[in-house]
Design a protein around this motif. Structure first.
Motif, short mmCIF file in Angstrom:
data_model
loop_
_atom_site.label_atom_id
_atom_site.label_comp_id
_atom_site.label_asym_id
_atom_site.label_seq_id
_atom_site.Cartn_x
_atom_site.Cartn_y
_atom_site.Cartn_z
N LYS A 124 6.73 -8.05 7.16
CA LYS A 124 6.14 -9.27 7.72
C LYS A 124 6.90 -9.70 8.97
O LYS A 124 6.30 -10.15 9.96
CB LYS A 124 6.16 -10.40 6.69
CG LYS A 124 5.49 -11.66 7.21
CD LYS A 124 5.46 -12.78 6.18
CE LYS A 124 4.74 -14.00 6.77
NZ LYS A 124 4.69 -15.12 5.80
N THR A 129 2.15 -7.35 8.30
CA THR A 129 1.36 -8.03 7.28
C THR A 129 1.47 -9.53 7.51
O THR A 129 2.42 -10.01 8.16
CB THR A 129 1.83 -7.67 5.87
OG1 THR A 129 0.98 -8.29 4.91
CG2 THR A 129 3.25 -8.15 5.62
N ARG A 163 -4.07 -14.25 -1.72
CA ARG A 163 -4.65 -13.06 -1.08
C ARG A 163 -6.15 -12.99 -1.36
O ARG A 163 -6.73 -13.85 -2.05
CB ARG A 163 -3.96 -11.80 -1.63
CG ARG A 163 -2.51 -11.69 -1.24
CD ARG A 163 -2.36 -11.19 0.16
NE ARG A 163 -2.79 -9.79 0.27
CZ ARG A 163 -3.04 -9.19 1.42
NH1 ARG A 163 -2.92 -9.83 2.54
NH2 ARG A 163 -3.39 -7.92 1.44
N LYS A 206 0.93 -0.17 5.08
CA LYS A 206 -0.10 -1.13 4.67
C LYS A 206 -0.58 -0.85 3.25
O LYS A 206 -0.87 -1.77 2.48
CB LYS A 206 -1.26 -1.09 5.65
CG LYS A 206 -0.93 -1.68 7.01
CD LYS A 206 -2.12 -1.65 7.95
CE LYS A 206 -1.78 -2.30 9.29
NZ LYS A 206 -2.91 -2.26 10.24
N VAL A 209 1.99 -2.16 0.94
CA VAL A 209 1.96 -3.62 0.86
C VAL A 209 1.02 -4.04 -0.27
O VAL A 209 1.35 -4.89 -1.11
CB VAL A 209 1.50 -4.24 2.20
CG1 VAL A 209 1.16 -5.72 2.02
CG2 VAL A 209 2.58 -4.08 3.25
#
Length: 361
Positions: A124, A129, A163, A206, A209
């Motif tokens: 991050k 992200t 999310r 990704k 993540v």
């Protein structure tokens, strides 16, 4: 270029090659563990887990020593060959969840959580992200602005709920896996473009993540169960008045994150007060203390003794060779006499100092 600068450049290149080879080998073992059909608690898989974790911890130490990642740089400034090292804490967290046959599962859950949060915080920070990463300070929870204490499980559950829906995350994960598979086929091309390699590692990050978020959600759900089992175990022991002989517990697992000193540890080290995150120096001292690595002072003494023994043995060998030659001459050994006569004839026809006289006046 001076000799000193040239030597330093060669050492850096060698270290980078060693780190890359170490990571690639650990990554191969990591994939084999994830793909195997063998039970996770089998002795072989548990041995592979420990071996792979040791390799990834060593890679983490090397990444920290060279200070590869800086909070002052952007992701575009990170070299393509270094992007894969972002995945180190994600891999270590995943392997930590696979450790079986332990008396303190809660401890390993906390360690895995530290690895996963460290991974999310770092990616991050580099803009890979936009998820809201929880700040985990203690095992007993955090106090909100309203004064209510929130547990780690509640913090992580909130993160997951913020999310997209689980169905959307699943769809995104499948798309990333498909794209990663396509990019991986292109990696075998010797003329692969640097942008393709970069895209491959970014896609992998990704993907992890998403996998990390799912892992954190599972750990958050597991914690209340472990706490309940612990309380029940204590109650049964107290009610039964059973006295067991004290057994020394094995050393607990400690997280090794990408950080070189105490200052960096405070920035990235999402650890608990009772569960320290190790810096490079602490990690090195621990490995020496556990006997995994040799003590530098003892190693130096051993090397010195080896050199002395080698010199002494060489002297003895030369002395024995001289005695053998003398005995051969006294006994008129034909081969020895032939060699001596040939040497005398050579000296008669080749005066000392003649040698190669090219370019001499």
């Amino acid at each position: 270029m001076s000799e000193e600068n040239s030597s330093g450049l060669e050492n850096e290149t060698k270290d980078a090659a060693t780190l890359s080879e170490l990571f690639d080998k650990a990554f191969e073992l990591f994939n084999n563990i994830n793909k195997t059909d063998e039970p996770t608690n089998s002795p072989k898989i548990q041995s592979d887990v420990k071996r792979t974790m040791n390799m990834l911890q060593e890679a983490t130490k090397l990444v920290s020593i060279v200070d590869m990642f800086s909070s002052n740089e952007s992701f575009e400034e990170v070299a393509t060959e270094n992007i894969k090292y972002f995945l180190l804490p994600a891999f270590l967290g995943t392997l930590t969840t696979k450790i079986c046959n332990t008396d303190d599962r809660m401890h390993n859950v906390n360690v895995a959580e530290i690895y996963f949060v460290d991974f999310l915080k770092r990616v991050k920070a580099y803009g890979l992200t936009d998820i809201q990463v929880p700040e985990i300070k203690s095992e007993h929870g955090q106090e909100t602005a309203s004064g209510k204490v929130r547990t780690n499980a509640e913090l992580i559950t909130d993160m997951v709920n913020r999310r997209n829906t689980k169905l959307q995350r699943y769809k995104e994960q499948k798309e990333l896996e498909s794209r990663l598979e396509t990019l991986q086929k292109n990696l075998s091309n010797p003329n692969i473009d640097d942008e393709v390699k970069r895209d491959y590692f970014v896609t992998m990050i990704k993907l992890y993540v998403n996998l990390t978020i799912e892992e954190l959600s599972s750990l958050a759900a597991e914690k209340p169960i472990l706490e309940h089992m612990k309380r029940m175990g204590k109650s049964e022991t107290m009610s039964g008045h059973v006295s067991h002989k004290h057994q020394p517990s094995p050393p607990k697992l400690q997280p090794i994150i990408i950080t070189r000193n105490e200052v960096q540890k405070k920035v990235y080290g999402a650890g608990y007060p009772s569960l320290p995150v190790l810096t490079v120096e602490e990690f090195f001292d621990k490995r020496v203390k556990d006997g995994d690595w040799p003590n530098p002072a003892e190693q130096h003494q051993a090397n010195t003794k080896y050199l002395q023994d080698m010199v002494n043995n060489q002297g003895k060998d030369d002395e024995q060779e001289d005695i053998r030659k003398e005995n051969a001459i006294e006994e008129d050994d034909p081969e020895t006499l032939k060699q001596l006569r040939a040497m005398d004839e050579y000296k008669d026809t080749h005066r000392r100092g003649w040698g190669n006289r090219a370019n001499r006046s």
